[in-house]
Design an enzyme around this catalytic site. Structure first.
Site, short mmCIF file in Angstrom:
data_model
loop_
_atom_site.label_atom_id
_atom_site.label_comp_id
_atom_site.label_asym_id
_atom_site.label_seq_id
_atom_site.Cartn_x
_atom_site.Cartn_y
_atom_site.Cartn_z
CE1 TYR A 219 -10.55 3.21 6.52
CE2 TYR A 219 -10.90 5.46 7.26
CZ TYR A 219 -10.05 4.44 6.92
OH TYR A 219 -8.68 4.63 6.98
CD1 TRP B 30 -7.35 14.57 5.78
CD2 TRP B 30 -6.74 16.49 4.83
NE1 TRP B 30 -8.42 15.43 5.83
CE2 TRP B 30 -8.08 16.62 5.27
CE3 TRP B 30 -6.14 17.59 4.22
CZ2 TRP B 30 -8.83 17.78 5.10
CZ3 TRP B 30 -6.88 18.76 4.05
CH2 TRP B 30 -8.21 18.84 4.49
CE LYS C 155 -7.79 1.91 10.18
NZ LYS C 155 -6.70 0.99 9.73
N GLY D 98 0.82 -1.22 0.00
CA GLY D 98 0.00 0.00 0.00
C GLY D 98 0.85 1.26 0.00
CG MET D 99 0.50 6.22 -0.10
SD MET D 99 -0.57 7.56 -0.62
CE MET D 99 -1.91 7.45 0.54
CB THR E 147 -8.23 6.61 10.17
OG1 THR E 147 -8.90 7.71 9.53
CG2 THR E 147 -9.29 5.72 10.78
CG ASP F 243 -6.42 -12.32 3.53
OD1 ASP F 243 -6.70 -11.50 4.45
OD2 ASP F 243 -7.27 -12.74 2.73
CB ILE F 244 -4.24 -9.21 8.20
CG1 ILE F 244 -5.32 -8.21 7.74
CG2 ILE F 244 -2.84 -8.74 7.87
CD1 ILE F 244 -5.36 -6.94 8.57
N1 LIG Z 1 -4.59 7.12 2.95
C1 LIG Z 1 -5.01 7.94 3.90
O1 LIG Z 1 -5.30 9.13 3.66
C2 LIG Z 1 -5.17 7.44 5.30
C3 LIG Z 1 -5.73 8.31 6.24
C4 LIG Z 1 -5.89 7.87 7.55
C5 LIG Z 1 -5.43 6.62 7.93
N2 LIG Z 1 -4.91 5.78 7.00
C6 LIG Z 1 -4.50 4.45 7.48
O2 LIG Z 1 -3.15 4.23 7.13
C7 LIG Z 1 -2.95 2.85 6.87
C8 LIG Z 1 -2.29 2.66 5.51
O3 LIG Z 1 -3.16 3.21 4.53
P1 LIG Z 1 -2.70 3.41 3.02
O4 LIG Z 1 -3.05 4.79 2.64
O5 LIG Z 1 -1.33 2.90 2.80
O6 LIG Z 1 -3.77 2.45 2.32
P2 LIG Z 1 -3.64 1.56 1.01
O7 LIG Z 1 -2.74 2.19 0.03
O8 LIG Z 1 -5.04 1.23 0.63
O9 LIG Z 1 -2.91 0.24 1.57
C9 LIG Z 1 -3.58 -0.72 2.30
C10 LIG Z 1 -3.00 -2.05 1.91
O10 LIG Z 1 -3.64 -3.08 2.65
C11 LIG Z 1 -3.85 -4.16 1.79
N3 LIG Z 1 -4.90 -5.04 2.28
C12 LIG Z 1 -6.24 -4.90 2.17
N4 LIG Z 1 -6.86 -5.96 2.73
C13 LIG Z 1 -5.89 -6.77 3.21
C14 LIG Z 1 -5.89 -8.00 3.87
N5 LIG Z 1 -7.01 -8.66 4.15
N6 LIG Z 1 -4.69 -8.56 4.20
C15 LIG Z 1 -3.53 -7.94 3.90
N7 LIG Z 1 -3.47 -6.76 3.27
C16 LIG Z 1 -4.63 -6.17 2.92
C17 LIG Z 1 -4.18 -3.53 0.47
O11 LIG Z 1 -4.02 -4.44 -0.58
P3 LIG Z 1 -4.91 -4.33 -1.93
O12 LIG Z 1 -4.60 -2.97 -2.50
O13 LIG Z 1 -4.45 -5.46 -2.74
O14 LIG Z 1 -6.34 -4.42 -1.47
C18 LIG Z 1 -3.20 -2.37 0.42
O15 LIG Z 1 -1.97 -2.76 -0.15
C19 LIG Z 1 -4.33 2.19 7.00
O16 LIG Z 1 -4.46 1.68 8.31
C20 LIG Z 1 -5.30 3.33 6.83
O17 LIG Z 1 -6.52 3.09 7.50
C21 LIG Z 1 -4.75 6.17 5.70
#
Ligand SMILES: NC(=O)c1ccc[n+]([C@@H]2O[C@H](COP(=O)([O-])OP(=O)(O)OC[C@H]3O[C@@H](n4cnc5c(N)ncnc54)[C@H](OP(=O)(O)O)[C@@H]3O)[C@@H](O)[C@H]2O)c1
Length: 299
Positions: free
Chosen positions: A139, A165, A143, A24-25, A115, A50-51
């Site tokens: 969501y 963000w 979380k 992921g990002m 989040t 897969d968690i």
């Molecule tokens: N992006 C934001 O603005 C933001 C804001 C607040 C908090 N967060 C938190 O920051 C964390 C990282 O977010 P991110 O932005 O990096 O999100 P992301 O890019 O969507 O990355 C999440 C990753 O988790 C993977 N995933 C989904 N279901 C899974 C499972 N069952 N087992 C294992 N991996 C799984 C996804 O894989 P697939 O792509 O293959 O589904 C993806 O690679 C998360 O906890 C998110 O809630 C993000």
């Protein structure tokens, strides 16, 4: 992605890291930082682990014996979660619980990413780490369930790191979208009634690593940039940094973009807990955007 590296010539204790959601990002930037630091890290994408698969989670954590697990895996499709809350809960609630339980069994510390959506988003001052959670979206509810599982199962070794963000070099995000719209010569209408803290994923990765190394007390930490702005303010700053006419970014209210999940009007996070870890909060969003934008644009 599945890297494993022994640090060369590293002094002091060697931590063995395990990163879930490493594709992921945030996960990708975290792995980049760990590689750069010469840490021993097992980076597991969804395809690797897969968690929600209890047997696989247990076998992986007990087999690899990490000192630290960073759970970056999540269902992050905020709008889709409204119609698919059970599926989102499966990853964000039950999956987080399985990771926490495996850490408890294996004696690993856990840094679990969360989040600003756990808060109602209607405050008029920054949310403190201990403020009451009351999510208004599916969501956010899922979380929060994950946070509670971590706090329950790992009271002495669980860290909850909330961010918001996020933008970065990997995956879709607001900064990347704005760069594309600017390059396309577009005029854009952007909401000016939602307040938050634009945060570069590289900065969050750095703070996660610093937290793990700090020996800080377990609990909740807020990894967002300092200061605050609106999406409109952020878009204008992006256009300005790109040398574009900022008048091409026009303010609108949230009514212009109705979404299935209501967006928080004010979800700025406070940073007091970092003091207990001896770590300074992430600097202001504006100076960090100057660097982060270049990284996103170059990706
Ligand atoms: N992006 C934001 O603005 C933001 C804001 C607040 C908090 N967060 C938190 O920051 C964390 C990282 O977010 P991110 O932005 O990096 O999100 P992301 O890019 O969507 O990355 C999440 C990753 O988790 C993977 N995933 C989904 N279901 C899974 C499972 N069952 N087992 C294992 N991996 C799984 C996804 O894989 P697939 O792509 O293959 O589904 C993806 O690679 C998360 O906890 C998110 O809630 C993000």
């Amino acid at each position: 992605m599945n890297i494993e590296k022994r640090p060369r010539g590293a002094a002091g204790p060697i931590n063995r890291w395990l990163v879930t959601g490493a594709g992921g990002m945030l996960g990708q930037d975290l792995v980049t930082c760990l590689e750069r630091d010469g840490e021993t890290a097992l980076a597991l994408t969804r395809a690797d682990l897969d968690i929600t698969d209890q047997a696989a989670v247990t076998a992986t954590v007990l087999g690899c014996r990490p000192d630290i697990v960073v759970n970056c895996a999540a269902w992050t499709a905020v709008d889709e979660a409204e119609a698919h809350e059970d599926e989102a809960f499966e990853v964000n609630g039950r999956g987080a619980r399985l990771v926490a339980a495996a850490c408890a069994a294996g004696g690993a510390r856990l840094i679990h990413m969360s989040t600003d959506y756990v808060f109602p988003g209607d405050a008029c001052r920054p949310y403190a780490e201990h403020d009451r959670c009351a999510p208004r979206t599916a969501y956010g509810r899922t979380k929060l369930a994950g946070e509670r599982a971590v706090a329950e199962l790992l009271p002495g070794s669980g860290y909850i790191v909330r961010t918001a963000w996020l933008y970065g070099a990997h995956g879709p995000n607001f900064v990347r979208t704005m760069i594309g719209l600017e390059r396309g010569g577009k005029v854009v209408d952007v909401v000016d009634d939602q307040h938050g803290q634009p945060t570069w994923a590289m900065d969050v990765a750095g703070h996660v690593i610093a937290l793990a190394r700090s020996g800080a007390p377990p609990g909740v930490y807020h990894a967002t940039s300092s200061g605050e702005t609106t999406w409109f303010g952020l878009a204008r700053e992006i256009f300005r940094l790109l040398g574009a006419d900022i008048a091409r970014v026009r303010p609108v209210t949230s009514d212009a973009y109705p979404r299935p999940a209501p967006r928080p009007g004010y979800s700025v996070l406070g940073h007091d807990a970092w003091a207990s870890a001896g770590i300074k909060p992430i600097p202001g969003w504006r100076p960090r955007l100057d660097r982060g934008l270049r990284a996103v644009a170059a990706a």
